[in-house]
Design a protein around this motif. Sequence first.
Motif, PDB file in Angstrom:
ATOM      1  N   THR A 276      29.225   5.758   1.021  1.00 10.85           N
ATOM      2  CA  THR A 276      28.802   7.035   1.593  1.00 10.85           C
ATOM      3  C   THR A 276      27.847   7.801   0.685  1.00 10.85           C
ATOM      4  O   THR A 276      27.236   8.781   1.120  1.00 10.85           O
ATOM      5  N   LYS A 277      27.718   7.391  -0.560  1.00 11.22           N
ATOM      6  CA  LYS A 277      26.829   8.127  -1.467  1.00 11.22           C
ATOM      7  C   LYS A 277      25.393   7.601  -1.433  1.00 11.22           C
ATOM      8  O   LYS A 277      24.495   8.192  -2.034  1.00 11.22           O
ATOM      9  N   ARG A 278      25.142   6.505  -0.734  1.00 12.92           N
ATOM     10  CA  ARG A 278      23.826   5.856  -0.797  1.00 12.92           C
ATOM     11  C   ARG A 278      22.725   6.694  -0.152  1.00 12.92           C
ATOM     12  O   ARG A 278      21.690   6.952  -0.766  1.00 12.92           O
ATOM     13  N   LYS A 279      22.921   7.100   1.077  1.00 12.94           N
ATOM     14  CA  LYS A 279      21.903   7.916   1.746  1.00 12.94           C
ATOM     15  C   LYS A 279      21.680   9.242   1.016  1.00 12.94           C
ATOM     16  O   LYS A 279      20.519   9.629   0.786  1.00 12.94           O
ATOM     17  N   PRO A 280      22.745   9.975   0.626  1.00 10.39           N
ATOM     18  CA  PRO A 280      22.530  11.229  -0.108  1.00 10.39           C
ATOM     19  C   PRO A 280      21.747  11.028  -1.405  1.00 10.39           C
ATOM     20  O   PRO A 280      20.925  11.882  -1.768  1.00 10.39           O
ATOM     21  N   MET A 281      21.986   9.921  -2.104  1.00  9.78           N
ATOM     22  CA  MET A 281      21.238   9.685  -3.334  1.00  9.78           C
ATOM     23  C   MET A 281      19.762   9.462  -3.038  1.00  9.78           C
ATOM     24  O   MET A 281      18.884   9.909  -3.785  1.00  9.78           O
ATOM     25  N   GLY A 282      19.474   8.776  -1.925  1.00 12.65           N
ATOM     26  CA  GLY A 282      18.080   8.611  -1.515  1.00 12.65           C
ATOM     27  C   GLY A 282      17.420   9.948  -1.218  1.00 12.65           C
ATOM     28  O   GLY A 282      16.275  10.203  -1.596  1.00 12.65           O
ATOM     29  N   GLU A 283      18.165  10.827  -0.528  1.00 13.03           N
ATOM     30  CA  GLU A 283      17.626  12.155  -0.182  1.00 13.03           C
ATOM     31  C   GLU A 283      17.341  12.971  -1.434  1.00 13.03           C
ATOM     32  O   GLU A 283      16.299  13.640  -1.530  1.00 13.03           O
TER      33      GLU A 283
END
Length: 482
Positions: free
Chosen positions: A379-386
């Motif tokens: 779940t942290k992958r997309k937020p880290m990209g953002e």
Amino acid sequence: MKLSDLISPDHCSGPDAEITGLTLDSRAVQPGFLFAALPGLHVHGRDFIPQAVKAGAAAILTEPGIDTGSVPAIHDADAAGRFGRLAARFYPRQPEVIAAVTGTNGKSSTVDFLRQIWRGAGIDGASLGTLGVARGEGWVETGYTTPDAAAVHKALDALAADNCTHLAMEASSHGLKQKRMDAVRVTLTGFTNLTQDHLDYHPDFDDYFASKLKLFLEIAPSGSPSIINVDSEWGEAVADKCAARGLDVIQVGWRGRDWRIREITPKAAIQQITLEVNGQTKRIELPLVGEFQVANAVGAAAMAAHSGVSQDDAIAAIARLQGVPGRLELAAKTAAGCPVLVDFAHTPDGLDKLIRAARPHTRGRIFIVFGCGGDRDPTKRKPMGEIAVKLADHVIVTDDNPRSEKAADIRAKIMEGAIGAEEIGDRAEAIRAALRQMKAGDTLLLAGKGHETGQKIGDVIHPFDDREEARKAVAGMEGGNG
């Protein structure tokens, strides 16, 4: 040591036995060992009891209702807690002062900064955690944040036997939840921060937070010092719970009541800090970049001041701190003077702090190369990209220990947030690609792996060190340009 010396015969079935060691890894069992058959993340130790017995296990510790055959057995509903107590009895010596630090980010830096401050004050101290065991000038890598209970107590016993009086150790949420530290005689505690991490292991954030709290609510002795960074709601919550339990709470940070950061002025390679410590204004320089390094250094100094170092000496020591491997570590500089910084940041908050830390020291653009580990919280992958595309000027998404997952799937999830970023799966090529695009005044951040020296693909760890790859890439460019 006899089994009857480790535990009362009333708690053990079968004849007495000579115990020569303890382990919860059946592959490490040697003749005379006590094997702890405990539940793990993916398997239960009970499945390996026959293997342990065949290897010479003299006794088995496990949960009630599990058959151990003819081998002497200890059945305990709290088998994990019992294993820690047995380990503490088998390895009875511990340093006089043990400082345990928990939180999501900053643990490794804080415990090593504390070790450095002790050393400067003439105290023989060590640190234990993700980076291994450090004492004096030497490091010994261990590969984990909080070792299992047997390894913890074996390390404590060895340090105490070698006249090490002070130890600073990381306390991970895994280690706390699995009761690896329950029998450690902690004398003071510290809290850095709390952000999303390890939700592949914890069912939810509440469980993650509750695991961290165990250090303060169950392990720390009543009345002992607790140095808490209160710059977040979680820090404030920890401080309140510590105070309610009767711990001696020392608040640090921008909002700290006792050690308050008043101002930070970033320079080329240092930061000038104005502190208010117990009502007195102190000015000091930290020879490291990054606001989060200030928080770690101040927390470590406050812990030192409550563990045998004078307050003035602890504050003065901030000016002599050296960086920790893989934490905003300068790995290389290009011919144009662009720094390549390597950092362990692998959470949304860690990535945010890393990029913000580099910004005041960068005249041009910030480039960042990062990925997310496989078999870890997805779940942290997309937020880290953002976060990366919001705060950095050029982002390259790459691989970072994909483990059993398909690397392309991990990158795809990051790219959902990292709109406009480059995607280069080969991490070495990603580093080279970033360097080729940089100009004077730019900074390159390599995030996620830090001090690690391997890239895990499937079950195989391939040699890979961000620092070494950066140096090779820079050297290759200079050779090509020459």
